[in-house]
Design a protein around this motif. Structure first.
Motif, mmCIF file in Angstrom:
data_model
loop_
_atom_site.group_PDB
_atom_site.id
_atom_site.type_symbol
_atom_site.label_atom_id
_atom_site.label_comp_id
_atom_site.label_asym_id
_atom_site.label_seq_id
_atom_site.Cartn_x
_atom_site.Cartn_y
_atom_site.Cartn_z
ATOM 1 N N LYS A 247 0.838 -1.211 0.000
ATOM 2 C CA LYS A 247 0.000 0.000 0.000
ATOM 3 C C LYS A 247 0.871 1.258 0.000
ATOM 4 O O LYS A 247 0.606 2.225 -0.717
ATOM 5 N N GLY B 292 2.301 1.773 -3.383
ATOM 6 C CA GLY B 292 1.330 2.381 -4.292
ATOM 7 C C GLY B 292 1.259 3.881 -4.110
ATOM 8 O O GLY B 292 1.193 4.639 -5.093
ATOM 9 N N VAL B 293 1.292 4.333 -2.850
ATOM 10 C CA VAL B 293 1.246 5.773 -2.562
ATOM 11 C C VAL B 293 2.489 6.461 -3.121
ATOM 12 O O VAL B 293 2.395 7.519 -3.766
ATOM 13 N N GLY C 175 4.411 5.372 -5.533
ATOM 14 C CA GLY C 175 4.358 5.294 -6.994
ATOM 15 C C GLY C 175 3.484 6.378 -7.596
ATOM 16 O O GLY C 175 3.875 7.055 -8.564
ATOM 17 N N ILE C 176 2.295 6.558 -7.039
ATOM 18 C CA ILE C 176 1.371 7.584 -7.542
ATOM 19 C C ILE C 176 1.965 8.981 -7.360
ATOM 20 O O ILE C 176 1.898 9.835 -8.256
ATOM 21 N N LYS C 177 2.568 9.200 -6.187
ATOM 22 C CA LYS C 177 3.181 10.495 -5.901
ATOM 23 C C LYS C 177 4.334 10.778 -6.876
ATOM 24 O O LYS C 177 4.483 11.896 -7.384
ATOM 25 N N THR C 178 5.142 9.738 -7.141
ATOM 26 C CA THR C 178 6.286 9.883 -8.048
ATOM 27 C C THR C 178 5.847 10.237 -9.456
ATOM 28 O O THR C 178 6.338 11.203 -10.056
ATOM 29 N N VAL C 179 4.911 9.466 -10.006
ATOM 30 C CA VAL C 179 4.428 9.722 -11.368
ATOM 31 C C VAL C 179 3.762 11.099 -11.433
ATOM 32 O O VAL C 179 3.917 11.840 -12.413
ATOM 33 N N GLY C 180 3.029 11.467 -10.377
ATOM 34 C CA GLY C 180 2.381 12.775 -10.338
ATOM 35 C C GLY C 180 3.390 13.906 -10.422
ATOM 36 O O GLY C 180 3.212 14.867 -11.189
ATOM 37 N N THR D 267 7.840 -2.798 -14.592
ATOM 38 C CA THR D 267 6.568 -3.436 -14.224
ATOM 39 C C THR D 267 6.814 -4.847 -13.696
ATOM 40 O O THR D 267 6.300 -5.234 -12.638
#
Length: 437
Positions: A84, A87-88, A90-95, A180
């Protein structure tokens, strides 16, 4: 500071100085050789010495890219521990990456519209370079005559993240697919952690082997490789190419500098609460290698080492964020595309509408996802952007002569962005952990 740390720091500084010396010598020698470019002696030296030194160095580094990325991502995921939390992050990085890329191309188009590098220079479109580029890249007989300049749809982009065959992804150096697969492996090991301790130990030992090889390459060959790469670039382009496209060259450099100082400087200062000068000093070894190789992927092993040892970014963060950035974060390339699009539009006598400029920002940002971090890929992305707004992609032939020189500078921006985002996320996660505890 212990004797071991002092020795490591001294070795790193010596390597950086040697690489910088190689870069400076390459610029001087290449610029002199450019004056005598028609000489048989110059052509032989360029082909059999400069080119061989540079390409052997690149091949040695590229040889290590796949194992470094794969092992770094797997261990990074394992070190994060909680899927989890991964995931946080990862989302923050791509953002962060998508946001900075969109800002980068906006800055670039703003600078180009302000300085008007292509105004009154439409005759450049009649140059032999444009005709040659149209005959090779877009219709003639060449290895890339079937190049696809149509942007991927959103669904195609998402599908391309997942490899059909992991070994094919490795063979093709498809970084996003390798990442991936590595994430899946890392998550599976987290789930089975108590049952596969030997696998984790094997991966950790393999990382030591891989990084030992990488650092040996850097220690014994980086300075010569940097000299060869820069010398051959300046032998072919020289300062004459810069002079003929001076305003375009200047616009790209100004936009790169503004983005580097204002955006990355603000991120490091206000988000990470660190000195930007400290950041530059700590990441300098990677910047020098990035300048010579013109490849975010090739410099990745050095970037990871500089981030973890000099910037004190945790391995669990650095090993996940920076390899992902080498594929997703293309701020420097986006800046080139923004300036080049406005430049070519002005040469063509086309006034870009607000809608078309927004289209350029969106397409270039989306196109940056999954793009290989290798020399010259920016030109393919630029062809895609130009096609999307109805401009002739063959006009790229005008700027191709100096693109290798600009590729060096924008790679420095690309990898610096990766490190800045990694630093910000590292500091945020550290503060979050302190609050939780």
């Amino acid at each position: 500071m212990s004797d071991v740390h002092k020795k490591k720091r001294s070795s790193s500084q010596t390597m950086t100085i040697m690489i910088i010396a190689g870069l400076i010598l390459g610029i001087i020698v290449g610029s002199i050789f450019n004056i005598f470019i028609d000489s048989t002696f110059v052509q032989i030296v360029d082909q059999y010495i400069f080119n061989v030194l540079g390409q052997v160095f690149l091949n040695l580094i590229f040889m290590m890219v796949v194992p470094v990325v794969f092992i770094s991502i797997v261990l990074g995921v394992i070190n994060v521990g909680d899927p989890k939390k991964l995931g946080v992050i990862g989302i923050k990085t791509v953002g962060f990456y998508l946001m900075t890329t969109a800002i980068a191309i906006t800055i670039a188009m703003g600078v180009a519209n302000l300085l008007n590098p292509g105004e009154g220079r439409g005759i450049l479109l009649e140059s032999s370079e444009v005709t040659e580029y149209r005959n090779t890249e877009f219709g003639g007989e060449s290895d890339v005559d079937n190049i696809d300049v149509n942007p991927q749809s959103f669904d195609e982009t998402i599908i391309s993240f997942v490899p059909k065959n992991f070994f094919s992804a490795m063979a093709e150096t498809n970084m996003i697919q390798i990442i991936t697969f590595a994430i899946f492996i890392g998550i599976a090991i987290i789930v089975l952690q108590d049952k596969v301790p030997s696998t984790i130990k094997l991966l950790q030992e393999f990382e030591k082997i891989v990084m030992t090889i990488v650092m040996a390459i850097m220690k014994y060959f980086a300075a010569l490789g940097a000299f060869g790469l820069v010398a051959t670039a300046f032998t072919h382009a020289g300062f004459g190419a810069i002079e003929s496209l001076g305003m375009y060259f200047l616009c790209v450099l100004i936009a790169l500098l503004l983005h580097f100082v204002l955006i990355y400087g603000s991120m490091v200062r206000f988000f990470a609460k660190k000195s930007f000068l400290w950041f530059i000093k700590g990441f300098a070894p990677a910047m020098t290698v990035g300048f010579s190789t013109s490849s975010s992927s090739a410099v990745l092993p050095v970037s990871l080492k500089a981030a973890q040892e000099n910037l004190k970014i945790r391995e669990s963060i650095s090993s996940f964020v920076q390899p992902l950035g080498a594929t997703v974060n293309m701020d420097g390339t986006a800046i080139m595309q923004g300036v080049a699009t406005v430049f070519i539009a002005q040469l063509s006598g086309v006034d870009l509408s607000i809608t078309e400029m927004v289209t350029v920002v969106v397409i270039a940002t989306i196109a940056s996802i999954g793009t290989a971090g290798v020399p010259g890929v920016g030109l393919i992305m630029l062809a895609m952007v130009l096609t999307s707004i109805g401009l002739d992609p063959a006009a790229i032939g005008i700027i191709i002569g100096i693109d290798r020189l600009l590729d060096m500078t924008r790679t420095v921006v690309n990898i610096s962005g990766d490190a800045a985002v990694a630093l910000v996320i590292n500091e945020q996660e550290t503060r979050k952990s302190k609050v939780t505890n």
